[in-house]
Design an enzyme around this catalytic site. Sequence first.
Site, PDB file in Angstrom:
ATOM      1  N   LYS A  62    -103.620  51.022 -26.209  1.00 63.40           N
ATOM      2  CA  LYS A  62    -103.196  49.673 -25.834  1.00 63.40           C
ATOM      3  C   LYS A  62    -101.975  49.254 -26.653  1.00 63.40           C
ATOM      4  O   LYS A  62    -101.004  48.706 -26.104  1.00 63.40           O
ATOM      5  CB  LYS A  62    -104.330  48.674 -26.031  1.00 63.40           C
ATOM      6  CG  LYS A  62    -103.905  47.233 -25.720  1.00 63.40           C
ATOM      7  CD  LYS A  62    -104.969  46.213 -26.103  1.00 63.40           C
ATOM      8  CE  LYS A  62    -104.438  44.800 -25.941  1.00 63.40           C
ATOM      9  NZ  LYS A  62    -105.392  43.762 -26.397  1.00 63.40           N
ATOM     10  N   ASP A 112     -97.429  33.877 -29.637  1.00 66.09           N
ATOM     11  CA  ASP A 112     -98.000  33.074 -28.563  1.00 66.09           C
ATOM     12  C   ASP A 112     -97.982  33.952 -27.324  1.00 66.09           C
ATOM     13  O   ASP A 112     -96.940  34.534 -26.977  1.00 66.09           O
ATOM     14  CB  ASP A 112     -97.227  31.779 -28.316  1.00 66.09           C
ATOM     15  CG  ASP A 112     -98.095  30.781 -27.544  1.00 66.09           C
ATOM     16  OD1 ASP A 112     -99.164  30.406 -28.063  1.00 66.09           O
ATOM     17  OD2 ASP A 112     -97.722  30.403 -26.425  1.00 66.09           O
ATOM     18  N   PHE A 123    -109.700  41.749 -26.575  1.00 66.41           N
ATOM     19  CA  PHE A 123    -110.148  40.366 -26.661  1.00 66.41           C
ATOM     20  C   PHE A 123    -109.511  39.584 -25.535  1.00 66.41           C
ATOM     21  O   PHE A 123    -108.689  40.102 -24.777  1.00 66.41           O
ATOM     22  CB  PHE A 123    -109.797  39.757 -28.025  1.00 66.41           C
ATOM     23  CG  PHE A 123    -108.308  39.728 -28.324  1.00 66.41           C
ATOM     24  CD1 PHE A 123    -107.556  38.596 -28.069  1.00 66.41           C
ATOM     25  CD2 PHE A 123    -107.666  40.836 -28.860  1.00 66.41           C
ATOM     26  CE1 PHE A 123    -106.194  38.562 -28.346  1.00 66.41           C
ATOM     27  CE2 PHE A 123    -106.305  40.813 -29.141  1.00 66.41           C
ATOM     28  CZ  PHE A 123    -105.569  39.683 -28.882  1.00 66.41           C
ATOM     29  N   GLY A 124    -109.894  38.321 -25.400  1.00 73.95           N
ATOM     30  CA  GLY A 124    -109.298  37.459 -24.380  1.00 73.95           C
ATOM     31  C   GLY A 124    -109.548  37.957 -22.968  1.00 73.95           C
ATOM     32  O   GLY A 124    -110.685  38.275 -22.582  1.00 73.95           O
ATOM     33  N   TYR A 125    -108.476  38.049 -22.202  1.00 75.85           N
ATOM     34  CA  TYR A 125    -108.559  38.447 -20.795  1.00 75.85           C
ATOM     35  C   TYR A 125    -108.491  39.964 -20.589  1.00 75.85           C
ATOM     36  O   TYR A 125    -108.408  40.429 -19.455  1.00 75.85           O
ATOM     37  CB  TYR A 125    -107.414  37.790 -20.010  1.00 75.85           C
ATOM     38  CG  TYR A 125    -107.456  36.283 -19.973  1.00 75.85           C
ATOM     39  CD1 TYR A 125    -108.104  35.603 -18.944  1.00 75.85           C
ATOM     40  CD2 TYR A 125    -106.838  35.527 -20.962  1.00 75.85           C
ATOM     41  CE1 TYR A 125    -108.134  34.217 -18.902  1.00 75.85           C
ATOM     42  CE2 TYR A 125    -106.860  34.137 -20.938  1.00 75.85           C
ATOM     43  CZ  TYR A 125    -107.512  33.491 -19.902  1.00 75.85           C
ATOM     44  OH  TYR A 125    -107.545  32.111 -19.866  1.00 75.85           O
ATOM     45  N   ARG A 155     -97.555  42.701 -26.557  1.00 77.21           N
ATOM     46  CA  ARG A 155     -97.342  42.448 -27.979  1.00 77.21           C
ATOM     47  C   ARG A 155     -96.582  43.599 -28.626  1.00 77.21           C
ATOM     48  O   ARG A 155     -95.710  43.400 -29.474  1.00 77.21           O
ATOM     49  CB  ARG A 155     -98.697  42.234 -28.658  1.00 77.21           C
ATOM     50  CG  ARG A 155     -98.604  41.738 -30.089  1.00 77.21           C
ATOM     51  CD  ARG A 155     -99.941  41.219 -30.587  1.00 77.21           C
ATOM     52  NE  ARG A 155    -100.301  39.971 -29.911  1.00 77.21           N
ATOM     53  CZ  ARG A 155    -101.282  39.863 -29.012  1.00 77.21           C
ATOM     54  NH1 ARG A 155    -101.997  40.917 -28.686  1.00 77.21           N
ATOM     55  NH2 ARG A 155    -101.531  38.701 -28.446  1.00 77.21           N
ATOM     56  N   THR A 172    -109.081  36.036 -34.788  1.00 78.00           N
ATOM     57  CA  THR A 172    -109.317  37.270 -35.539  1.00 78.00           C
ATOM     58  C   THR A 172    -108.885  38.514 -34.769  1.00 78.00           C
ATOM     59  O   THR A 172    -108.387  39.472 -35.367  1.00 78.00           O
ATOM     60  CB  THR A 172    -110.794  37.397 -35.938  1.00 78.00           C
ATOM     61  OG1 THR A 172    -111.619  37.314 -34.761  1.00 78.00           O
ATOM     62  CG2 THR A 172    -111.183  36.279 -36.910  1.00 78.00           C
ATOM     63  N   GLY A 173    -109.064  38.511 -33.444  1.00 83.49           N
ATOM     64  CA  GLY A 173    -108.633  39.656 -32.648  1.00 83.49           C
ATOM     65  C   GLY A 173    -107.133  39.824 -32.683  1.00 83.49           C
ATOM     66  O   GLY A 173    -106.616  40.946 -32.826  1.00 83.49           O
ATOM     67  N   LYS A 174    -106.432  38.727 -32.566  1.00 83.24           N
ATOM     68  CA  LYS A 174    -104.972  38.761 -32.598  1.00 83.24           C
ATOM     69  C   LYS A 174    -104.464  39.172 -33.979  1.00 83.24           C
ATOM     70  O   LYS A 174    -103.540  39.981 -34.100  1.00 83.24           O
ATOM     71  CB  LYS A 174    -104.426  37.385 -32.201  1.00 83.24           C
ATOM     72  CG  LYS A 174    -102.931  37.323 -32.027  1.00 83.24           C
ATOM     73  CD  LYS A 174    -102.496  35.930 -31.575  1.00 83.24           C
ATOM     74  CE  LYS A 174    -102.942  35.625 -30.166  1.00 83.24           C
ATOM     75  NZ  LYS A 174    -102.365  34.345 -29.672  1.00 83.24           N
TER      76      LYS A 174
END
Length: 216
Positions: free
Chosen positions: A193, A89, A170-172, A199, A30-32
């Site tokens: 960001k 990815d 999100f993530g790292y 991205r 969902t964050g992506k």
Amino acid sequence: MHGTIPLVRTARPSGRPFAGDTLVVASHNTGKVREIADLLAPFGLTRVVSAGELGLPEPEETGASFAANAELKALAAARASGHPALADDSGLEVVALEGAPGIYSARWAGPDRDFGRAMERVRSELGSGRDRRANFACALSLAWPDGHVDTFEGRVYGDIVWPPRGDRGFGYDPIFQPDGHAVTFAEMDPADKHAISHRAEAFRLLVAACFDPATG
């Protein structure tokens, strides 16, 4: 891996113009999905829908690179939905860990997507006194049901910090501080960001090749 549909890769910074009104974001993260949807917002697509919303299965990521995994996910979603599909990815590459976690970034978080555990593993494997340089890498693939796919890659460089800081992203993101900034990705305003991320860099290339009004 790609079934009977032919795969036509574009190596140049150019690609097939996107002319449809529906785009599938080939992700269940969902964050992506939210981040990609934000980047797509200026292009006025009638319908941007995620693979998760469509109930599409997540294909096994068997590729040996970010680009290979992005391509197989985009192609799987395009075939299953009948619409062009965009897949991402991406992951964290730490110099002192020889590029790990790399394409296994999500797997380090385990089946429950526990990135607190994944970040702790980065800290543990780095130990003390080692090079903290790292980068995020992203491959974006835009695929059509006929098997055509265009792929674009971006990177952003910085350092691993500890303890984690911030509750955005999100993530790292909480342990990555990009060059030229005193805050982590998780402390940044999302718009800031988006302006500098891995991205965003891949997306700029994608837009120039496939979404530029001059080519549509």
